[in-house]
Design a protein around this motif. Structure first.
Motif, short mmCIF file in Angstrom:
data_model
loop_
_atom_site.label_atom_id
_atom_site.label_comp_id
_atom_site.label_asym_id
_atom_site.label_seq_id
_atom_site.Cartn_x
_atom_site.Cartn_y
_atom_site.Cartn_z
N TYR A 264 27.49 34.20 42.91
CA TYR A 264 27.68 34.99 44.12
C TYR A 264 27.57 36.49 43.86
N GLY A 265 27.55 36.88 42.57
CA GLY A 265 27.46 38.30 42.25
C GLY A 265 28.60 39.09 42.86
N PRO A 266 28.30 40.17 43.61
CA PRO A 266 29.36 41.00 44.18
C PRO A 266 30.14 40.32 45.30
N HIS A 267 29.70 39.16 45.73
CA HIS A 267 30.39 38.46 46.82
C HIS A 267 31.38 37.41 46.31
N ALA A 268 31.57 37.35 45.00
CA ALA A 268 32.56 36.42 44.43
C ALA A 268 33.96 36.82 44.90
N ARG A 269 34.79 35.83 45.09
CA ARG A 269 36.16 36.11 45.52
C ARG A 269 36.96 36.73 44.37
N PRO A 270 37.84 37.64 44.67
CA PRO A 270 38.66 38.26 43.62
C PRO A 270 39.43 37.19 42.84
N GLY A 271 39.42 37.32 41.53
CA GLY A 271 40.18 36.39 40.71
C GLY A 271 39.46 35.11 40.39
N ALA A 272 38.21 34.95 40.83
CA ALA A 272 37.50 33.70 40.60
C ALA A 272 37.31 33.44 39.11
N LEU A 273 37.12 34.51 38.33
CA LEU A 273 36.91 34.34 36.90
C LEU A 273 38.17 33.87 36.19
N ALA A 274 39.33 33.95 36.87
CA ALA A 274 40.59 33.56 36.26
C ALA A 274 40.84 32.06 36.30
#
Length: 492
Positions: A264-274
């Motif tokens: 999603y690039g810049p449209h990824a939800r905050p914290g998704a990488l966690a």
């Protein structure tokens, strides 16, 4: 049978100056295969001669439906509207259950996935309209929205859908429910046809190095960070080995953390990488097979010498595979011999073309958006306003958007511009084109729909792409979360 693809002709074709129909690139040298897309008339001639089974070279998918219609009803090469409607029927059913509820936006409304009914089209001799349905007592769903989604699937410019037998215009096609057949059948009509071009589309493949892909589940705190560090460490180690062996660097690499919304690039939800459980998608390409055999060998030690929580390699060590890349071009029909053989009889099939002026879709004026339409204060996700379906054509993604109600269509035309879509997918479009306007938008007022074509957005597309979505299947779902603002309350 068409023998266009004789490989001894490659040098002659290359020397003639043939270029790609997409990029104007010259024909590559390492051609592996070459096939012209034939139309329905050679197939129909086989049926005319009494064939029960027809074995053909490459032909367009819709020809498998159009050919028996030509045979049954005697449609002439100049019956353009009938050919267009028959081709539309073929286009709708060519991907099987996608026309009966498969991959539908509202997937939770579709029952019977374990017994999906495949599509059936019913024609009468007029060829002006047809019924799309499915066998009784089968799963799936046939509705206006399902059929409209599938009509937009991978069609490019709907005003000039180019086929060997006819140039189709689907912009004013209408799809209507049939009383008493709710969820089981729809009526389709309104496709228009124009003369076909004097060229066949030819798809060639050429050798373009090798590829390998590793997929590894990673679990635990900071799983995404662990996956990225693991991939970067393997790249660093293998590059050190390449240097020692005088091997060049990778031609391309793709490191993605599935579950972190990286696509999603810049449209990824905050914290998704966690996320505490992800999968590392790690794909590489190289001109030398030996280099990727080294990569495959060096991936395995990550399970014991790098991050905790790497649970193993899906499918074992990565397998090295050759890459065959697509090269498509146009070639004069009168230079492609086509014949049919039934029993002891062989017949040459004529090519039907016209010198009449073709309609340039750029000359078709878009409908005017009502400047006085009500301006609302509500915001909605695009999927609340429209159905979406996406796919590919080589390295181009195609996203169809169908308004859920005719009253919503003007707002989609106003808010969902080509510029908006290009900005949304900017991070996935090739850097060589993404800073100039490159996304095209087409209108289909008959179905209250828009179609978007995104060039150079799939990392090369098909087997040439290292991405985990090389066919653009997820693009419609990704766009579904785009927020559309200043819309009236649609619940009223």
């Amino acid at each position: 049978m068409c023998y266009m693809a004789s490989l001894h002709q490659v040098k002659e074709l290359r020397d003639s100056g043939i270029t790609s129909m997409d990029s104007q690139a010259c024909m590559p040298s390492a051609i592996q295969s070459m096939n012209a897309y034939l139309g329905a008339y050679p197939l129909a001639r086989c049926l005319d001669h009494g064939a029960d089974v027809v074995i053909s070279g490459r032909c367009v998918d819709s020809a498998l439906v159009l050919a028996p219609l030509i045979h049954e009803y005697g449609w002439r090469p100049t019956d353009y509207d009938q050919l267009a409607n028959g081709s539309l029927a073929g286009h709708l059913v060519e991907c099987g259950a996608q026309a009966t509820g498969g991959i539908f936006t509202d997937w939770d409304q579709v029952d019977g996935w374990d017994n999906m009914g495949f599509p059936v089209v019913e024609f009468d001799g007029s060829g002006d309209q047809f019924i799309l349905t499915k066998p009784p007592n089968t799963g799936g769903l046939v509705t206006v929205a399902v059929a409209a989604e599938q009509m937009l699937y991978e069609i490019g410019d709907p005003a000039s859908y180019l086929l060997p037998d006819v140039t189709c215009d689907f912009t004013n096609v209408q799809i209507l429910p049939i009383p008493g057949k709710q969820g089981e059948a729809v009526q389709v009509f309104g496709a228009k046809g124009r003369p076909p071009s004097s060229s066949y589309k030819v798809s060639a493949t050429y050798a373009n190095g090798y590829r390998a892909t590793a997929v590894c589940p990673v679990v635990g705190p900071r799983a995404g960070d662990k996956a990225i560090k693991t991939a970067n460490s393997i790249l660093a180690r293998t590059r050190m080995i390449f240097k020692q062996l005088n091997l060049p660097d990778y031609t391309d690499t793709c490191v993605k953390v599935i579950g972190s919304e990286g696509v999603y690039g810049p449209h990824a939800r905050p914290g998704a990488l966690a996320s505490r459980e992800v999968a590392l998608w790690f794909a590489v390409s190289h001109s030398n097979k030996k280099a990727l055999e080294i990569f495959s060998r060096e991936v395995a030690p990550s399970g014991t010498g790098m991050a905790p929580g790497l649970t193993g390699l899906v499918g074992g060590r990565p397998k090295v595979a050759p890459v065959l890349k697509l090269f498509s071009f146009l070639y004069p029909k009168d230079q492609v011999p086509v014949s049919v053989t039934v029993g002891d009889t062989t017949e040459t099939v004529s090519h039907y073309t016209s010198s009449s002026e073709q309609v340039d879709s750029d000359d078709i004026q878009p409908s005017v958006t009502n400047a006085n339409m009500e301006k609302g204060v509500c915001s909605y996700k695009l999927s609340e306003l429209a159905n979406l379906r996406s796919g590919d054509k080589g390295d181009m993604a195609n996203i169809g958007v169908v308004a859920r109600h005719p009253d919503i269509f003007p707002y989609l035309k106003s808010r969902l511009t080509a510029e908006v879509v290009q900005e949304y997918f900017y991070h996935l479009i090739d850097p060589s084109v993404r800073d100039t306007p490159c996304v095209n938008r087409y209108e289909l007022p008959g179905t209250h729909a828009l179609n978007f074509v995104l060039p150079h957005s799939l990392g090369g597309g098909g087997v040439a792409s290292l991405r985990f979505d090389p066919l653009g299947k997820a693009y419609g779902q990704m766009l579904a979360d785009l927020e559309i603002t200043e819309i009236p309350n649609i619940s009223k």
